[in-house]
Design a protein around this motif. Sequence first.
Motif, PDB file in Angstrom:
ATOM      1  N   GLU A 113       0.826  -1.209   0.000  1.00 49.81           N
ATOM      2  CA  GLU A 113       0.000   0.000   0.000  1.00 49.81           C
ATOM      3  C   GLU A 113       0.858   1.257   0.000  1.00 49.81           C
ATOM      4  O   GLU A 113       0.530   2.258  -0.641  1.00 49.81           O
ATOM      5  CB  GLU A 113      -0.930  -0.002   1.210  1.00 49.81           C
ATOM      6  N   ALA A 114       1.987   1.200   0.705  1.00 46.16           N
ATOM      7  CA  ALA A 114       2.876   2.360   0.772  1.00 46.16           C
ATOM      8  C   ALA A 114       3.429   2.706  -0.606  1.00 46.16           C
ATOM      9  O   ALA A 114       3.620   3.878  -0.949  1.00 46.16           O
ATOM     10  CB  ALA A 114       4.020   2.089   1.745  1.00 46.16           C
ATOM     11  N   VAL A 115       3.676   1.671  -1.429  1.00 44.88           N
ATOM     12  CA  VAL A 115       4.209   1.897  -2.775  1.00 44.88           C
ATOM     13  C   VAL A 115       3.085   2.167  -3.764  1.00 44.88           C
ATOM     14  O   VAL A 115       3.128   3.104  -4.558  1.00 44.88           O
ATOM     15  CB  VAL A 115       5.038   0.676  -3.243  1.00 44.88           C
ATOM     16  N   ALA A 116       2.031   1.338  -3.714  1.00 47.25           N
ATOM     17  CA  ALA A 116       0.971   1.403  -4.715  1.00 47.25           C
ATOM     18  C   ALA A 116       0.185   2.705  -4.653  1.00 47.25           C
ATOM     19  O   ALA A 116      -0.337   3.168  -5.668  1.00 47.25           O
ATOM     20  CB  ALA A 116       0.028   0.213  -4.548  1.00 47.25           C
ATOM     21  N   GLY A 117       0.091   3.322  -3.482  1.00 49.01           N
ATOM     22  CA  GLY A 117      -0.706   4.530  -3.360  1.00 49.01           C
ATOM     23  C   GLY A 117       0.045   5.799  -3.687  1.00 49.01           C
ATOM     24  O   GLY A 117      -0.520   6.886  -3.576  1.00 49.01           O
ATOM     25  N   HIS A 118       1.286   5.685  -4.112  1.00 50.41           N
ATOM     26  CA  HIS A 118       2.126   6.859  -4.331  1.00 50.41           C
ATOM     27  C   HIS A 118       2.242   7.178  -5.818  1.00 50.41           C
ATOM     28  O   HIS A 118       2.518   6.301  -6.631  1.00 50.41           O
ATOM     29  CB  HIS A 118       3.520   6.601  -3.757  1.00 50.41           C
ATOM     30  N   THR A 119       2.031   8.445  -6.186  1.00 52.82           N
ATOM     31  CA  THR A 119       2.192   8.889  -7.569  1.00 52.82           C
ATOM     32  C   THR A 119       3.549   9.553  -7.734  1.00 52.82           C
ATOM     33  O   THR A 119       3.923  10.426  -6.952  1.00 52.82           O
ATOM     34  CB  THR A 119       1.091   9.892  -7.962  1.00 52.82           C
ATOM     35  N   VAL A 120       4.289   9.115  -8.752  1.00 52.38           N
ATOM     36  CA  VAL A 120       5.625   9.647  -9.032  1.00 52.38           C
ATOM     37  C   VAL A 120       5.548  10.595 -10.219  1.00 52.38           C
ATOM     38  O   VAL A 120       4.926  10.275 -11.234  1.00 52.38           O
ATOM     39  CB  VAL A 120       6.607   8.503  -9.345  1.00 52.38           C
ATOM     40  N   SER A 121       6.154  11.779 -10.091  1.00 57.12           N
ATOM     41  CA  SER A 121       6.226  12.738 -11.186  1.00 57.12           C
ATOM     42  C   SER A 121       7.683  13.099 -11.433  1.00 57.12           C
ATOM     43  O   SER A 121       8.452  13.275 -10.475  1.00 57.12           O
ATOM     44  CB  SER A 121       5.436  14.017 -10.852  1.00 57.12           C
ATOM     45  N   LEU A 122       8.066  13.223 -12.706  1.00 56.58           N
ATOM     46  CA  LEU A 122       9.459  13.576 -13.003  1.00 56.58           C
ATOM     47  C   LEU A 122       9.585  14.147 -14.408  1.00 56.58           C
ATOM     48  O   LEU A 122       8.676  14.034 -15.228  1.00 56.58           O
ATOM     49  CB  LEU A 122      10.373  12.361 -12.822  1.00 56.58           C
TER      50      LEU A 122
END
Length: 204
Positions: A113-122
Amino acid sequence: MEDAETVAGRDPEECVTVVVDLEGAVRAVSLAVDWRRKIDPRRLHVNVQTAVNAAAVQAMSRKMDDGVLQGVAQRSTGGTSGSLDETPISVGDAQRLLDAAFADLEQFSRRLEAVAGHTVSLDSAGGHVSGAARRGQVVQLSIDTNWATAARDSEIESELLEVLRRLQDDSSASEFSSGPSSSAIDEVNALLGDPQRLLRRLGL
C-alpha cells in the motif's frame, strides 16, 4: 523489433511504437518517419501514452497465454516432482503456522500500500518531457510542443524512453509482483493445496 521476450504496442495512427518485455518494462520507443504528417505535434503525448498502454495489454495477454500453456504442460506430466512432507503436525502447530502466515500477509499488504498509493512525477534530463505514474502505469505525459516540432526523432525517442523507464522504475511495485511469500505463507499454501495430505499430517 519484437522477439520471443518482447511485445510492441502502437497508437491507432501508427506514429509511435513502444516495445516492452513480458513484465511490461519499456525497452524501446520509436517514431514513424512521417509522424508529423499524420498528427499534430501537440498530440504526440496522447499517442505515446496510447502506445504504452497498448504494449502493456499485449504483455499481459502474452503472460496469460504462456501461463495457460505452462499449466497444461504441468498437468500432462503429472505436475511437479519431488517428495512431499508427511511429517505429523498438531492442531497447535497448525494454528501457530496460520498466525505467522497472517502476520506476514499483513506486513506485505502494508508495504504494498505504501508503494501502490504513491504517484511519481518527473522530468527528462533534457527538460522536454515530463510525466507521472502510479503502480508502474503512466497516468500523465507531456511533451514540449515547440521542441517536438523541430527536434530530431532520435532526440525525442531518447527523452521519451528515459522518462517512461524512470516512471516505471520509481512507481512500480515490481518487488511485489509475485505476491506475498514467506516460509509460513508458502507452507500454508502447500497444505491448503492438498487437503488430504493436510488431514494425514493432522492425524485425521
